[in-house]
Design an enzyme around this catalytic site. Structure first.
Site, mmCIF file in Angstrom:
data_model
loop_
_atom_site.group_PDB
_atom_site.id
_atom_site.type_symbol
_atom_site.label_atom_id
_atom_site.label_comp_id
_atom_site.label_asym_id
_atom_site.label_seq_id
_atom_site.Cartn_x
_atom_site.Cartn_y
_atom_site.Cartn_z
ATOM 1 N N ARG A 1 0.811 -1.221 0.000
ATOM 2 C CA ARG A 1 0.000 0.000 0.000
ATOM 3 C C ARG A 1 0.843 1.270 0.000
ATOM 4 O O ARG A 1 0.445 2.274 0.594
ATOM 5 C CB ARG A 1 -0.945 0.046 1.218
ATOM 6 C CG ARG A 1 -2.086 -0.935 1.161
ATOM 7 C CD ARG A 1 -3.176 -0.426 0.235
ATOM 8 N NE ARG A 1 -4.269 -1.385 0.177
ATOM 9 C CZ ARG A 1 -5.331 -1.364 0.989
ATOM 10 N NH1 ARG A 1 -5.441 -0.434 1.892
ATOM 11 N NH2 ARG A 1 -6.258 -2.269 0.855
ATOM 12 N N ARG B 1 -3.488 6.618 1.028
ATOM 13 C CA ARG B 1 -4.008 7.804 1.721
ATOM 14 C C ARG B 1 -3.060 8.479 2.687
ATOM 15 O O ARG B 1 -3.305 9.614 3.078
ATOM 16 C CB ARG B 1 -5.294 7.432 2.470
ATOM 17 C CG ARG B 1 -6.489 7.278 1.549
ATOM 18 C CD ARG B 1 -7.660 6.680 2.281
ATOM 19 N NE ARG B 1 -7.306 5.332 2.715
ATOM 20 C CZ ARG B 1 -8.162 4.456 3.248
ATOM 21 N NH1 ARG B 1 -9.420 4.801 3.431
ATOM 22 N NH2 ARG B 1 -7.767 3.257 3.601
ATOM 23 N N ARG C 1 -6.624 11.588 -5.906
ATOM 24 C CA ARG C 1 -7.892 10.875 -5.775
ATOM 25 C C ARG C 1 -9.059 11.855 -5.848
ATOM 26 O O ARG C 1 -10.089 11.559 -6.461
ATOM 27 C CB ARG C 1 -7.949 10.089 -4.481
ATOM 28 C CG ARG C 1 -9.144 9.156 -4.445
ATOM 29 C CD ARG C 1 -9.280 8.430 -3.144
ATOM 30 N NE ARG C 1 -9.697 9.334 -2.083
ATOM 31 C CZ ARG C 1 -10.212 8.938 -0.931
ATOM 32 N NH1 ARG C 1 -10.354 7.654 -0.676
ATOM 33 N NH2 ARG C 1 -10.564 9.807 -0.027
ATOM 34 N N ASP D 1 -6.863 -2.630 -7.354
ATOM 35 C CA ASP D 1 -7.394 -3.296 -6.166
ATOM 36 C C ASP D 1 -7.634 -4.764 -6.479
ATOM 37 O O ASP D 1 -7.836 -5.124 -7.645
ATOM 38 C CB ASP D 1 -8.708 -2.639 -5.709
ATOM 39 C CG ASP D 1 -9.000 -3.012 -4.262
ATOM 40 O OD1 ASP D 1 -8.399 -2.404 -3.366
ATOM 41 O OD2 ASP D 1 -9.801 -3.943 -4.035
ATOM 42 N N TYR E 1 -14.822 -11.749 0.182
ATOM 43 C CA TYR E 1 -15.587 -10.537 -0.138
ATOM 44 C C TYR E 1 -16.821 -10.852 -0.977
ATOM 45 O O TYR E 1 -17.879 -10.248 -0.810
ATOM 46 C CB TYR E 1 -14.694 -9.522 -0.865
ATOM 47 C CG TYR E 1 -13.644 -8.928 0.050
ATOM 48 C CD1 TYR E 1 -13.942 -7.829 0.859
ATOM 49 C CD2 TYR E 1 -12.372 -9.467 0.144
ATOM 50 C CE1 TYR E 1 -13.003 -7.292 1.723
ATOM 51 C CE2 TYR E 1 -11.419 -8.936 1.004
ATOM 52 C CZ TYR E 1 -11.740 -7.854 1.791
ATOM 53 O OH TYR E 1 -10.814 -7.327 2.655
HETATM 54 O O1 CP3 Z 1 0.079 -1.560 -2.487
HETATM 55 C C1 CP3 Z 1 -0.255 -0.646 -3.280
HETATM 56 O O2 CP3 Z 1 0.138 0.522 -3.165
HETATM 57 C C2 CP3 Z 1 -1.093 -1.038 -4.493
HETATM 58 C C3 CP3 Z 1 -2.494 -0.829 -4.428
HETATM 59 C C4 CP3 Z 1 -3.402 -1.748 -3.645
HETATM 60 C C5 CP3 Z 1 -4.634 -1.291 -3.133
HETATM 61 N N1 CP3 Z 1 -5.321 -2.356 -2.627
HETATM 62 C C6 CP3 Z 1 -5.100 0.097 -3.208
HETATM 63 C C7 CP3 Z 1 -6.184 0.533 -2.314
HETATM 64 C C8 CP3 Z 1 -3.324 -3.119 -3.357
HETATM 65 C C9 CP3 Z 1 -2.184 -4.090 -3.621
HETATM 66 C C10 CP3 Z 1 -4.551 -3.480 -2.716
HETATM 67 C C11 CP3 Z 1 -4.853 -4.865 -2.297
HETATM 68 C C12 CP3 Z 1 -6.069 -5.132 -1.511
HETATM 69 N N2 CP3 Z 1 -7.291 -4.544 -1.635
HETATM 70 C C13 CP3 Z 1 -6.175 -6.160 -0.547
HETATM 71 C C14 CP3 Z 1 -5.101 -7.129 -0.184
HETATM 72 C C15 CP3 Z 1 -4.077 -6.532 0.704
HETATM 73 C C16 CP3 Z 1 -4.559 -6.081 2.036
HETATM 74 O O3 CP3 Z 1 -4.506 -4.887 2.294
HETATM 75 O O4 CP3 Z 1 -4.996 -6.949 2.812
HETATM 76 C C17 CP3 Z 1 -7.485 -6.119 -0.035
HETATM 77 C C18 CP3 Z 1 -8.052 -7.012 1.040
HETATM 78 C C19 CP3 Z 1 -8.190 -5.114 -0.753
HETATM 79 C C20 CP3 Z 1 -9.624 -4.744 -0.621
HETATM 80 C C21 CP3 Z 1 -9.755 -3.349 -0.193
HETATM 81 N N3 CP3 Z 1 -9.551 -2.251 -1.009
HETATM 82 C C22 CP3 Z 1 -10.093 -2.866 1.098
HETATM 83 C C23 CP3 Z 1 -10.375 -3.740 2.294
HETATM 84 C C24 CP3 Z 1 -10.085 -1.465 1.014
HETATM 85 C C25 CP3 Z 1 -10.438 -0.482 2.076
HETATM 86 C C26 CP3 Z 1 -9.316 -0.503 3.040
HETATM 87 C C27 CP3 Z 1 -9.064 0.826 3.671
HETATM 88 O O5 CP3 Z 1 -7.887 1.027 3.998
HETATM 89 O O6 CP3 Z 1 -10.001 1.603 3.817
HETATM 90 C C28 CP3 Z 1 -9.702 -1.101 -0.292
HETATM 91 C C29 CP3 Z 1 -9.517 0.254 -0.809
HETATM 92 C C30 CP3 Z 1 -8.137 0.634 -1.249
HETATM 93 N N4 CP3 Z 1 -7.348 -0.141 -2.048
HETATM 94 C C31 CP3 Z 1 -7.460 1.846 -0.974
HETATM 95 C C32 CP3 Z 1 -6.241 1.795 -1.665
HETATM 96 C C33 CP3 Z 1 -5.189 2.866 -1.756
HETATM 97 C C34 CP3 Z 1 -8.016 2.994 -0.164
HETATM 98 C C35 CP3 Z 1 -9.014 3.668 -1.040
HETATM 99 C C36 CP3 Z 1 -9.114 5.147 -0.818
HETATM 100 O O7 CP3 Z 1 -8.339 5.901 -1.437
HETATM 101 O O8 CP3 Z 1 -10.012 5.528 -0.065
#
Ligand code: CP3
Length: 353
Positions: free
Chosen positions: A27, A31, A40, A77, A153
């Site tokens: 990640r 944010r 964003r 994602d 999910y």
């Molecule tokens: O690592 C990186 O920088 C690459 C981008 C990336 C994102 N999601 C961007 C993201 C990667 C590799 C993921 C993987 C992901 N997404 C996983 C597996 C890894 C982990 O974290 O367990 C999972 C379970 C998801 C599903 C997902 N997407 C969730 C649960 C959420 C909300 C989480 C939160 O922090 O609120 C997301 C949204 C998400 N994916 C964001 C980002 C940058 C936040 C979105 C925003 O800008 O509001």
């Protein structure tokens, strides 16, 4: 394709000699960076950002402009795949991801199919665009969720703490869950191969929720399908091996099995002892990770001490990619991430002479 100027990350994944331990952060584009929040806002929403080639490229590069990272990761994602299957992904403000049509009855599960990869063209376009923008600076990582983590999910309809719906299915109707996992495994393999065709130089499978399973259920419902995916992946592109990293959060008890999955590297969360992990996996795979993301909330000295402890734990030689044990927290001070990255580079050199 432009030659790769820094291949330290790819070499470490293959346990080839390196001058220092490479580092990236799960990640790393997100944010906690004010410039990410600004982009964003310009895109409109997180999903609009993922689907906008130019802006997805921009946010992928942002952390590399601040920190001396050894790899970039595609900005996207894991839930793009079930979205392409027609489940209707949306993000409710402050509630995380949700699906409008979760898989909760047999008819919906029978109708589930591997999606047409063209529906995911925006992801492959982002991969190609990011490769052009990187122009050989560092390698680009592609990724997918594991079949089981995606199913969590898809069946729960969003995030979950107890996994009551999917575990009910697992114990009451394992045949239905196996059907979902079989489709997911085919979809994930096709999705990762298309990312590799578009220019991904390594791929990571995020098995974020495999660690919620019993030992027996992990083998049957998560590991088995990750093996299928790994067995179906292209392992070479542009004349180089494309390493595969498998990361089961909470998977420390299953390191030997994960090392036998066919992957080149196994991700560790922060609960494992990395010295013991190295002894357990032997020469089979490289290791990635181990730093508790919450340790970034300590002082700079504490971050450096924690980096030093993990580097000493792994010890001499190649085969470790430094990383966090899970995604960086959104409230992290970016200055602390810089302390971590610089400390990894500076403190790891003595282990590679
Ligand atoms: O690592 C990186 O920088 C690459 C981008 C990336 C994102 N999601 C961007 C993201 C990667 C590799 C993921 C993987 C992901 N997404 C996983 C597996 C890894 C982990 O974290 O367990 C999972 C379970 C998801 C599903 C997902 N997407 C969730 C649960 C959420 C909300 C989480 C939160 O922090 O609120 C997301 C949204 C998400 N994916 C964001 C980002 C940058 C936040 C979105 C925003 O800008 O509001």
């Amino acid at each position: 394709m432009t030659p790769l100027h820094n291949d330290t990350f790819l070499r470490a994944l293959l346990k080839q000699p390196v001058d220092y331990t490479p580092v990236w952060m799960m990640r790393q584009a997100g944010r906690y960076l004010p410039e990410y929040r600004a982009t964003r806002a310009r895109a409109g929403s997180f999903l609009d950002l993922c689907k906008n080639t130019e802006l997805a490229t921009e946010v992928t590069i942002q952390p590399l402009e601040r920190f001396d990272l050894d790899a970039a990761i595609l900005f996207s994602d894991i839930l793009t795949v079930p979205d392409a299957m027609g489940l209707g992904l949306y993000f409710a403000e402050g509630e995380g991801p949700k699906f409008t049509r979760p898989l909760q009855d047999e008819a919906a599960i029978r109708a589930l199919a591997v999606p047409d990869m063209q529906k995911l063209d925006y992801v492959f376009a982002a991969v190609a665009s990011i490769r052009r923008a990187l122009s050989g600076r560092v390698p680009l990582i592609g990724f997918s969720g594991s079949p089981f983590t995606l199913a969590c999910y898809m069946v729960e309809g969003g995030g979950s703490k107890e996994f009551r719906t999917i575990k009910s299915m697992l114990y009451a109707r394992p045949d239905l869950l196996h059907r979902i996992l079989d489709i997911n495994a085919q979809a994930v393999a096709a999705y990762l191969n298309a990312q590799i065709d578009a220019g991904a130089q390594a791929v990571q499978i995020f098995d974020t929720w495999g660690g919620a399973l019993s030992d027996a259920a992990f083998q049957e419902f998560s590991l088995h399908y990750m093996r299928q995916v790994i067995g179906a992946l292209k392992r070479e592109a542009e004349g180089r091996r494309v390493p595969v990293i498998v990361f089961t959060k909470g998977g420390g008890l299953w390191l030997e099995a994960l090392a036998d999955s066919g992957a080149d590297a196994v991700g560790l969360d922060w609960t494992c002892n990395i010295a013991q992990a190295r002894a357990r996996v032997g020469d089979k795979v490289a290791l990635q990770g181990n730093f508790d993301p919450m340790a970034l909330f300590g002082t700079a000295e504490a971050v450096e001490a924690e980096v030093a402890r993990i580097l000493a734990g792994f010890g001499h030689g190649s085969g470790h990619v430094f990383n966090l044990g899970h995604g960086i927290n959104q409230h992290t001070d970016p200055a602390q991430a810089k302390v971590l990255v610089d400390a990894v580079h500076r403190l790891s050199r003595p282990y590679h002479v």
